[in-house]
Write a protein that holds these residues in place. Structure first.
Motif, PDB file in Angstrom:
ATOM      1  N   LEU A 181       0.943  -1.371  -0.121  1.00 31.33           N
ATOM      2  CA  LEU A 181      -0.013  -0.058   0.102  1.00 31.33           C
ATOM      3  C   LEU A 181       0.943   1.203   0.016  1.00 31.33           C
ATOM      4  N   TYR A 182       2.193   1.067   0.243  1.00 31.03           N
ATOM      5  CA  TYR A 182       2.961   2.401   0.175  1.00 31.03           C
ATOM      6  C   TYR A 182       2.605   3.202  -0.944  1.00 31.03           C
ATOM      7  N   PRO A 183       2.841   2.983  -2.287  1.00 26.40           N
ATOM      8  CA  PRO A 183       2.663   3.755  -3.362  1.00 26.40           C
ATOM      9  C   PRO A 183       1.140   4.507  -3.287  1.00 26.40           C
ATOM     10  N   VAL A 184       0.146   3.857  -2.616  1.00 20.01           N
ATOM     11  CA  VAL A 184      -1.108   4.547  -2.567  1.00 20.01           C
ATOM     12  C   VAL A 184      -1.244   5.470  -1.510  1.00 20.01           C
ATOM     13  N   LEU A 185      -0.288   5.020  -0.295  1.00 23.82           N
ATOM     14  CA  LEU A 185      -0.170   6.218   0.692  1.00 23.82           C
ATOM     15  C   LEU A 185       0.466   7.418   0.057  1.00 23.82           C
ATOM     16  N   LYS A 186       1.749   7.351  -0.599  1.00 22.49           N
ATOM     17  CA  LYS A 186       2.186   8.348  -1.330  1.00 22.49           C
ATOM     18  C   LYS A 186       1.507   9.241  -2.301  1.00 22.49           C
ATOM     19  N   HIS A 190       0.537  13.190  -1.544  1.00 17.41           N
ATOM     20  CA  HIS A 190       0.678  14.232  -2.775  1.00 17.41           C
ATOM     21  C   HIS A 190      -0.524  14.840  -3.002  1.00 17.41           C
ATOM     22  N   PHE A 191      -1.722  14.100  -3.080  1.00 17.55           N
ATOM     23  CA  PHE A 191      -2.896  14.587  -3.412  1.00 17.55           C
ATOM     24  C   PHE A 191      -3.481  15.531  -2.251  1.00 17.55           C
ATOM     25  N   GLN A 192      -3.528  15.355  -1.184  1.00 25.05           N
ATOM     26  CA  GLN A 192      -3.655  16.412  -0.167  1.00 25.05           C
ATOM     27  C   GLN A 192      -2.682  17.323  -0.251  1.00 25.05           C
ATOM     28  N   ALA A 193      -1.521  17.321  -0.286  1.00 20.93           N
ATOM     29  CA  ALA A 193      -0.645  18.497  -0.074  1.00 20.93           C
ATOM     30  C   ALA A 193      -0.790  19.315  -1.506  1.00 20.93           C
ATOM     31  N   SER A 194      -1.121  18.832  -2.594  1.00 13.89           N
ATOM     32  CA  SER A 194      -1.312  19.610  -3.715  1.00 13.89           C
ATOM     33  C   SER A 194      -2.727  20.055  -3.635  1.00 13.89           C
ATOM     34  N   GLY A 195      -3.643  19.675  -3.084  1.00 16.39           N
ATOM     35  CA  GLY A 195      -5.127  20.256  -2.754  1.00 16.39           C
ATOM     36  C   GLY A 195      -5.195  21.363  -2.008  1.00 16.39           C
ATOM     37  N   PRO A 308      -8.196  14.039   6.770  1.00 17.58           N
ATOM     38  CA  PRO A 308      -7.238  13.472   6.242  1.00 17.58           C
ATOM     39  C   PRO A 308      -7.455  11.686   6.441  1.00 17.58           C
ATOM     40  N   ALA A 309      -8.280  11.342   7.349  1.00 16.87           N
ATOM     41  CA  ALA A 309      -8.143  10.008   7.605  1.00 16.87           C
ATOM     42  C   ALA A 309      -9.422   9.273   6.740  1.00 16.87           C
ATOM     43  N   GLU A 310     -10.205  10.002   6.290  1.00 20.77           N
ATOM     44  CA  GLU A 310     -11.382   9.327   5.572  1.00 20.77           C
ATOM     45  C   GLU A 310     -10.822   8.180   4.478  1.00 20.77           C
ATOM     46  N   ASP A 311     -10.046   8.489   3.634  1.00 21.73           N
ATOM     47  CA  ASP A 311      -9.531   7.722   2.584  1.00 21.73           C
ATOM     48  C   ASP A 311      -8.871   6.682   3.300  1.00 21.73           C
ATOM     49  N   LEU A 312      -8.156   6.946   4.163  1.00 16.08           N
ATOM     50  CA  LEU A 312      -7.066   5.752   4.727  1.00 16.08           C
ATOM     51  C   LEU A 312      -8.106   4.805   5.425  1.00 16.08           C
ATOM     52  N   VAL A 313      -8.874   5.349   6.104  1.00 19.54           N
ATOM     53  CA  VAL A 313      -9.948   4.017   6.666  1.00 19.54           C
ATOM     54  C   VAL A 313     -10.447   2.987   5.548  1.00 19.54           C
ATOM     55  N   ARG A 314     -10.968   3.753   4.767  1.00 16.92           N
ATOM     56  CA  ARG A 314     -11.623   2.776   3.651  1.00 16.92           C
ATOM     57  C   ARG A 314     -10.730   1.998   2.892  1.00 16.92           C
ATOM     58  N   LEU A 315      -9.511   2.613   2.631  1.00 14.70           N
ATOM     59  CA  LEU A 315      -8.355   1.648   2.137  1.00 14.70           C
ATOM     60  C   LEU A 315      -8.082   0.669   2.859  1.00 14.70           C
ATOM     61  N   PHE A 316      -7.757   0.657   4.104  1.00 17.29           N
ATOM     62  CA  PHE A 316      -7.154  -0.171   5.124  1.00 17.29           C
ATOM     63  C   PHE A 316      -8.210  -1.385   5.291  1.00 17.29           C
ATOM     64  N   VAL A 317      -9.419  -0.909   5.583  1.00 17.38           N
ATOM     65  CA  VAL A 317     -10.491  -1.941   5.762  1.00 17.38           C
ATOM     66  C   VAL A 317     -10.692  -2.826   4.619  1.00 17.38           C
ATOM     67  N   LEU A 333       0.015   4.786   9.050  1.00 21.37           N
ATOM     68  CA  LEU A 333      -0.454   6.156   9.385  1.00 21.37           C
ATOM     69  C   LEU A 333       1.012   6.875   9.486  1.00 21.37           C
ATOM     70  N   GLU A 334       1.733   6.413  10.135  1.00 23.02           N
ATOM     71  CA  GLU A 334       3.071   7.017  10.098  1.00 23.02           C
ATOM     72  C   GLU A 334       3.972   7.291   8.837  1.00 23.02           C
ATOM     73  N   LYS A 335       3.671   5.920   8.219  1.00 21.12           N
ATOM     74  CA  LYS A 335       4.318   6.064   6.965  1.00 21.12           C
ATOM     75  C   LYS A 335       3.753   7.063   5.816  1.00 21.12           C
ATOM     76  N   PHE A 336       2.367   7.152   5.928  1.00 18.97           N
ATOM     77  CA  PHE A 336       1.609   8.178   5.290  1.00 18.97           C
ATOM     78  C   PHE A 336       2.024   9.900   5.588  1.00 18.97           C
ATOM     79  N   TYR A 337       2.341   9.894   6.812  1.00 14.51           N
ATOM     80  CA  TYR A 337       2.553  11.207   7.404  1.00 14.51           C
ATOM     81  C   TYR A 337       3.995  11.627   7.114  1.00 14.51           C
ATOM     82  N   ASN A 338       4.960  10.571   6.896  1.00 17.00           N
ATOM     83  CA  ASN A 338       6.151  11.169   6.609  1.00 17.00           C
ATOM     84  C   ASN A 338       5.948  11.508   4.837  1.00 17.00           C
ATOM     85  N   PHE A 339       5.294  10.602   4.018  1.00 16.63           N
ATOM     86  CA  PHE A 339       5.280  11.090   2.695  1.00 16.63           C
ATOM     87  C   PHE A 339       4.368  12.605   2.538  1.00 16.63           C
TER      88      PHE A 339
END
Length: 431
Positions: A181-186, A190-195, A308-317, A333-339
């Motif tokens: 899932l790392y590429p999805v987290l990245k 970037h989607f959030q940051a650009s937004g 910021p957690a909405e997409d991650l909950v659905r993705l992980f579940v 989540l820590e990996k995502f936050y570093n990205f």
């Protein structure tokens, strides 16, 4: 006598019972792709993605262009809103709550308008993303052409986009490894940051998402009882006691106020761009040397500014096994936050890691319950389409495993989020 045009809630006379015809496509392609070419008689149209969703017809188009232009694709995907299933939903609503003719007409009009708005927002975010720098960090498919709904065009909306060759969906009945899932987290980072750099006009063009309007008709008291009963029947011996614990909470678990306004409860002042429907079937994968590589992220119909957690909950579940999700969610989540921090560069983060984790805990119940329906009818329908050489019994075991752990965590995180809402103190307004 002029016949009233059919709405998008009804079958049409176009491609695969939609309202979009080949002539409609050709007109937009010629205009937006700057060509005089048409789709010849040998053009092949194939419905793909059946069983992966309920809001669209997705069609693979293999054109026989009448005029050769280098910039015209050899294949493309055509996405057309197709919502005939809404008829059944409205029928259920009317059976439970009879309405006058005027009220019923208003209900149909509301759904038609909402589906048109969902499609238009997806068209708008595609146009916005095309202008962003660092496209290599994003996984959006390229969009070739599109048509929105408006006051004169009530039933002919569509998007023509890049075809991700040799890509597949790893459905709910597949366990994805956390590292995969790392590429999805990245991408999400970037989607959030650009937004964060959207103009007011761009934000307005994707505004209007209302989770209560969309999910409310399904997540009524009777609706939730029906959903939980479906879960119970998946494996009565294993799930009955777990379902009873959730049933005891009643309508507390359907907290639209918390889901819609989560940022204020966790202290986040600036909303971020959310995909809105980031679950297993909207992630495309390719297999390379016995490894799974993320290819594209698709379907932006739920786009909105949110938490910021909405997409991650659905993705992980929807992607991880139950044990992996319970064990690794904080690490992921820590990996995502570093990205996210990398994508921000020198820009100040609009939320902290702890706020992200608290958002995950609080959104989990609403997001998890919302996905329960996809574990049931949608997944079962997809399983009936499996080929004879696929191990359907193993797939069923994966689905039951995810559901078992989901039920445990819905109970746990509901108790947590209930305390959060009770202890929330409204900001003091000073005069």
């Amino acid at each position: 006598m002029t016949l009233k045009p059919k709405t998008i809630l009804e079958n049409g006379d176009g491609l695969f019972d939609t309202h979009v015809t080949v002539e409609d496509l050709e007109e937009v392609i010629q205009d937006q792709m700057k060509t005089n070419s048409k789709l010849g008689k040998s053009t092949k149209y194939t419905v793909i993605g059946e069983g992966n969703g309920i809001m669209s017809r997705v069609i693979l188009v293999e054109p026989q262009w009448t005029i050769s232009d280098d910039h015209l694709p050899s294949k493309f995907v055509l996405k057309i809103p197709y919502c005939v299933h809404i008829q059944g939903l409205i029928g259920q609503m009317l059976a439970m709550n009879p309405m006058s003719e005027e009220q019923e007409a208003g209900l149909w009009a509301m759904w038609e308008s909402e589906i048109q708005s969902i499609h238009n927002r997806e068209v708008n975010i595609n146009k916005i993303v095309e202008k962003w720098d660092k496209r290599e960090d994003l996984l959006n498919p390229r969009v070739y052409f599109s048509k929105k709904y408006d006051s004169e065009n009530r039933n002919k909306g569509f998007i023509g986009m890049e075809y991700a060759e040799d890509s597949i969906v790893r459905h709910l009945y597949v366990n994805v490894k956390p590292r995969e899932l790392y590429p999805v987290l990245k991408f999400v980072a970037h989607f959030q940051a650009s937004g964060l750099h959207l103009t007011d006009e761009e934000k307005q063009s994707i505004s209007g998402f209302d989770i209560e309007k969309i999910a409310g008709p399904l997540m009524t008291e009777d609706g939730i009882k029906g959903i939980l009963q479906q879960v119970r029947m998946m494996n009565p011996a294993k799930f009955d006691e777990k379902v009873k614990k959730i049933e005891a909470f009643g309508m507390e678990i359907v907290n639209f106020e918390l889901a819609s306004n989560l940022n204020k409860y966790v202290g986040i002042d600036q909303p971020v761009l959310a995909h809105g429907d980031l679950w297993a079937t909207n992630v495309l994968w390719k297999e390379k040397k016995e490894e799974w590589i993320v290819s594209k992220i698709i379907d932006y119909q739920g786009i909105h500014m949110g938490n910021p957690a909405e997409d991650l909950v659905r993705l992980f579940v929807s992607t991880l096994s139950g044990p992996d999700r319970q064990k690794y969610w904080e690490e992921l989540l820590e990996k995502f936050y570093n990205f996210f921090l990398e994508a921000l560069q020198s820009q100040k983060a609009p939320y902290s890691l702890e706020q992200l984790k608290e958002s995950y805990r609080c959104y989990f119940v609403f997001g998890g319950v919302g996905l329960v329906q996809l574990f049931g009818p949608v997944t079962q329908r997809k399983l009936t389409m499996c080929s004879p050489d696929e191990n359907v019994e193993e797939y069923q075991k994966v689905v039951l495993g995810k559901m078992e752990h989901l039920l445990d965590d819905v109970e746990k995180f509901h108790l947590h989020s209930r305390n959060v809402t009770k202890s929330y103190k409204k900001p003091v307004t000073r005069i």
